[in-house]
Scaffold this motif. Structure first.
Motif, PDB file in Angstrom:
ATOM      1  N   ALA A 353       0.835  -1.212   0.000  1.00  0.00           N
ATOM      2  CA  ALA A 353       0.000   0.000   0.000  1.00  0.00           C
ATOM      3  C   ALA A 353       0.865   1.255   0.000  1.00  0.00           C
ATOM      4  N   ALA A 354       1.980   1.214   0.721  1.00  0.00           N
ATOM      5  CA  ALA A 354       2.872   2.380   0.763  1.00  0.00           C
ATOM      6  C   ALA A 354       3.478   2.661  -0.603  1.00  0.00           C
ATOM      7  N   THR A 355       3.801   1.600  -1.370  1.00  0.00           N
ATOM      8  CA  THR A 355       4.390   1.818  -2.698  1.00  0.00           C
ATOM      9  C   THR A 355       3.388   2.419  -3.674  1.00  0.00           C
ATOM     10  N   ARG A 356       2.072   2.238  -3.418  1.00  0.00           N
ATOM     11  CA  ARG A 356       1.042   2.775  -4.306  1.00  0.00           C
ATOM     12  C   ARG A 356       0.409   4.047  -3.759  1.00  0.00           C
ATOM     13  N   ASP A 357       0.960   4.560  -2.653  1.00  0.00           N
ATOM     14  CA  ASP A 357       0.402   5.758  -2.012  1.00  0.00           C
ATOM     15  C   ASP A 357      -1.054   5.554  -1.600  1.00  0.00           C
ATOM     16  N   TRP A 358      -1.380   4.350  -1.154  1.00  0.00           N
ATOM     17  CA  TRP A 358      -2.710   4.067  -0.619  1.00  0.00           C
ATOM     18  C   TRP A 358      -2.674   4.131   0.898  1.00  0.00           C
ATOM     19  N   PRO A 359      -3.777   4.436   1.523  1.00  0.00           N
ATOM     20  CA  PRO A 359      -3.812   4.312   2.989  1.00  0.00           C
ATOM     21  C   PRO A 359      -3.764   2.842   3.379  1.00  0.00           C
ATOM     22  N   ALA A 360      -2.834   2.486   4.257  1.00  0.00           N
ATOM     23  CA  ALA A 360      -2.701   1.086   4.679  1.00  0.00           C
ATOM     24  C   ALA A 360      -3.908   0.722   5.532  1.00  0.00           C
ATOM     25  N   THR A 361      -4.748  -0.153   5.007  1.00  0.00           N
ATOM     26  CA  THR A 361      -5.978  -0.542   5.688  1.00  0.00           C
ATOM     27  C   THR A 361      -5.998  -2.050   5.873  1.00  0.00           C
ATOM     28  N   ILE A 362      -5.799  -2.490   7.094  1.00  0.00           N
ATOM     29  CA  ILE A 362      -5.864  -3.914   7.427  1.00  0.00           C
ATOM     30  C   ILE A 362      -7.073  -4.109   8.336  1.00  0.00           C
ATOM     31  N   PRO A 363      -8.157  -4.656   7.814  1.00  0.00           N
ATOM     32  CA  PRO A 363      -9.348  -4.850   8.662  1.00  0.00           C
ATOM     33  C   PRO A 363      -9.015  -5.708   9.886  1.00  0.00           C
ATOM     34  N   PRO A 364      -9.426  -5.288  11.081  1.00  0.00           N
ATOM     35  CA  PRO A 364      -9.160  -6.095  12.283  1.00  0.00           C
ATOM     36  C   PRO A 364      -9.705  -7.513  12.160  1.00  0.00           C
ATOM     37  N   THR A 365     -10.797  -7.664  11.411  1.00  0.00           N
ATOM     38  CA  THR A 365     -11.357  -8.999  11.241  1.00  0.00           C
ATOM     39  C   THR A 365     -10.401  -9.908  10.475  1.00  0.00           C
ATOM     40  N   ALA A 366      -9.535  -9.316   9.635  1.00  0.00           N
ATOM     41  CA  ALA A 366      -8.577 -10.139   8.891  1.00  0.00           C
ATOM     42  C   ALA A 366      -7.533 -10.714   9.831  1.00  0.00           C
ATOM     43  N   ALA A 367      -7.006  -9.875  10.743  1.00  0.00           N
ATOM     44  CA  ALA A 367      -6.004 -10.361  11.691  1.00  0.00           C
ATOM     45  C   ALA A 367      -6.609 -11.353  12.679  1.00  0.00           C
ATOM     46  N   LEU A 368      -7.757 -10.980  13.257  1.00  0.00           N
ATOM     47  CA  LEU A 368      -8.395 -11.890  14.219  1.00  0.00           C
ATOM     48  C   LEU A 368      -8.878 -13.154  13.520  1.00  0.00           C
ATOM     49  N   GLY A 369      -9.400 -12.974  12.302  1.00  0.00           N
ATOM     50  CA  GLY A 369      -9.845 -14.137  11.545  1.00  0.00           C
ATOM     51  C   GLY A 369      -8.704 -15.052  11.174  1.00  0.00           C
ATOM     52  N   GLY A 370      -7.510 -14.468  10.931  1.00  0.00           N
ATOM     53  CA  GLY A 370      -6.352 -15.289  10.611  1.00  0.00           C
ATOM     54  C   GLY A 370      -5.958 -16.187  11.779  1.00  0.00           C
ATOM     55  N   VAL A 371      -5.911 -15.596  12.976  1.00  0.00           N
ATOM     56  CA  VAL A 371      -5.566 -16.390  14.166  1.00  0.00           C
ATOM     57  C   VAL A 371      -6.656 -17.421  14.456  1.00  0.00           C
ATOM     58  N   GLY A 372      -7.923 -16.981  14.348  1.00  0.00           N
ATOM     59  CA  GLY A 372      -9.020 -17.921  14.585  1.00  0.00           C
ATOM     60  C   GLY A 372      -9.037 -19.055  13.572  1.00  0.00           C
ATOM     61  N   SER A 373      -8.744 -18.716  12.309  1.00  0.00           N
ATOM     62  CA  SER A 373      -8.702 -19.758  11.280  1.00  0.00           C
ATOM     63  C   SER A 373      -7.581 -20.739  11.549  1.00  0.00           C
ATOM     64  N   ALA A 374      -6.444 -20.236  12.024  1.00  0.00           N
ATOM     65  CA  ALA A 374      -5.325 -21.124  12.342  1.00  0.00           C
ATOM     66  C   ALA A 374      -5.711 -22.096  13.454  1.00  0.00           C
TER      67      ALA A 374
END
Length: 401
Positions: A353-374
């Motif tokens: 996202a930084a290389t494309r000048d986008w706002p870095a947006t990581i949904p909290p559900t993605a991080a929590l969902g990643g741990v829960g999925s694991a």
């Protein structure tokens, strides 16, 4: 002699779960890496499109996707525009989800570049009485000079829309030089500013804007607005549109035409739906690959550790304790891989996202969902190997080659 099996504490269970990881660190790292790659892929395919969508949302919102336009229509009976209340913009502001309002009015005055030009050769531009709060409401900005203020709105000054400025040959207001003037309503008006293009308000681009009090003083303006601009919450835009006509002109709402939500808003909502479907598909594939890898690792671990299982059973370990050992090992392995994958995924998505000048947006559900999925993968992947290990009898396990 007490034959009751010893109950293991949570610390003992966790310690047993780490036995296989400590004795075979390379295999544990490779198995954890497999699940980490799967979780990282999930976070990346959610984070990068979410960042892209956030950037797209900002661009579309900047165009004014939440802007409505309520315009008075010509009355065929009276052959006049209806007398919309002078405080129509203030009335619209009372609608709950409305954030900003402003108004303009057609003064029907003619504008010329010079008083030497015959009136019948006027520029054809619309002269609008405008309020000082117009620009933030319609999402416009000044390209050169300055806009009308509460102090200058009563003076004979004007601001030109982008296309109006081009037609009049006044595209820039230079500092330190005399301000250009135009002939309007039988007198000279000073041009103080030129607006940048406004894609969602083309009528303003082709207009000459005069302060509301100045239009009343010098152009015979009666004070009744012809267009009311309303910026409202996007989620409530359709509801605001439904009541806007009756709000700004309760006497005869049929004489008010309200614009539909812009195509930019429709495009924004389509993009959100498309991105959501993409997230689910790619994340599901990544997790399936990781889960198969962990299940394969645990099955092989059971086959290779039959003697260890047989020895533990011969020393008094119950089937439940053996089952718990391998089940815990699978869960711990996937949890470590999941935490690592979330960290790698967040880092990769933020870097892209930084290389494309986008706002870095990581949904909290993605991080929590990643741990829960694991954790879920660890449970599913370890279930069969744990049951298989527990079914081995001591003699069968110890006699394995």
């Amino acid at each position: 002699m007490n034959d009751t099996p010893v109950r293991l504490s949570l610390v003992d269970v966790f310690g047993l779960g780490l036995v296989g990881l400590r004795t075979r660190p390379l295999r544990a790292v490779l198995a954890a890496l497999g699940i980490a790659i799967g979780i990282a892929t999930m976070v990346v395919v959610v984070g990068i499109p979410a960042s892209s969508q956030q950037a797209l949302d900002h661009q579309l919102s900047a165009l004014g996707t939440n802007l409505l336009r309520a315009q008075a229509t010509f009355d065929q009976v009276t052959q006049k525009l209806p007398p919309v209340p002078e405080d129509a913009a203030a009335m619209a502001a009372r609608i709950g989800p409305v954030e900003r309002t402003s108004a303009v009015a057609n003064t029907h005055a003619r504008v010329l570049r010079s008083d030497r030009i015959p009136m019948e050769q006027s520029s054809g531009l619309t002269v609008l009485a405008a309020r000082s709060d117009l620009l933030p409401t319609i999402g416009a900005r000044v390209a050169s000079g300055r806009y009308l203020t509460d102090g200058t709105s009563a003076l004979p000054v004007v601001v030109l829309g982008d296309k109006a400025a081009t037609r009049l040959g006044i595209t820039e207001i230079r500092r330190g030089e005399p301000a250009p003037t135009i002939w309007l309503g039988g007198r000279w008006f000073t041009v103080t500013g030129v607006l940048a293009p406004i894609p969602l308000a083309p009528d303003i681009e082709r207009a000459v804007l005069v302060g509301w009090p100045a239009a009343t003083t010098w152009l015979g303006f009666d004070g009744h607005p012809t267009v009311v601009y309303v910026r409202a919450q996007e989620s409530e835009l359709e509801n605001v549109r439904a009541v806007l006509a009756a709000t700004v002109f309760p006497k005869n709402p049929a004489r008010i035409e309200v614009s539909r939500p812009s195509e930019a808003l429709a495009a924004k909502r389509i993009a959100e739906t498309t991105f959501s479907g993409l997230f689910l598909g790619l994340a599901g594939v990544a997790l399936l690959v990781g889960g198969v890898g962990v299940a394969n690792t645990m099955v092989i671990s059971v086959l290779e550790r039959k003697r260890e299982i047989g020895l533990r059973r011969a020393l008094g370990a119950t089937r439940g304790q053996v089952r718990t050992q391998f089940f815990t090992e699978s869960v711990v392995l996937c949890l470590l891989g999941g935490l690592t994958g979330v960290a790698l995924g967040v880092l990769a998505a933020a870097s892209y996202a930084a290389t494309r000048d986008w706002p870095a947006t990581i949904p909290p559900t993605a991080a929590l969902g990643g741990v829960g999925s694991a954790l879920a993968i660890g449970v599913l992947a370890g279930l069969y190997p744990a049951i298989r290990a527990a079914r081995l009898t001591p003699t069968e396990a110890l006699s394995a080659p």
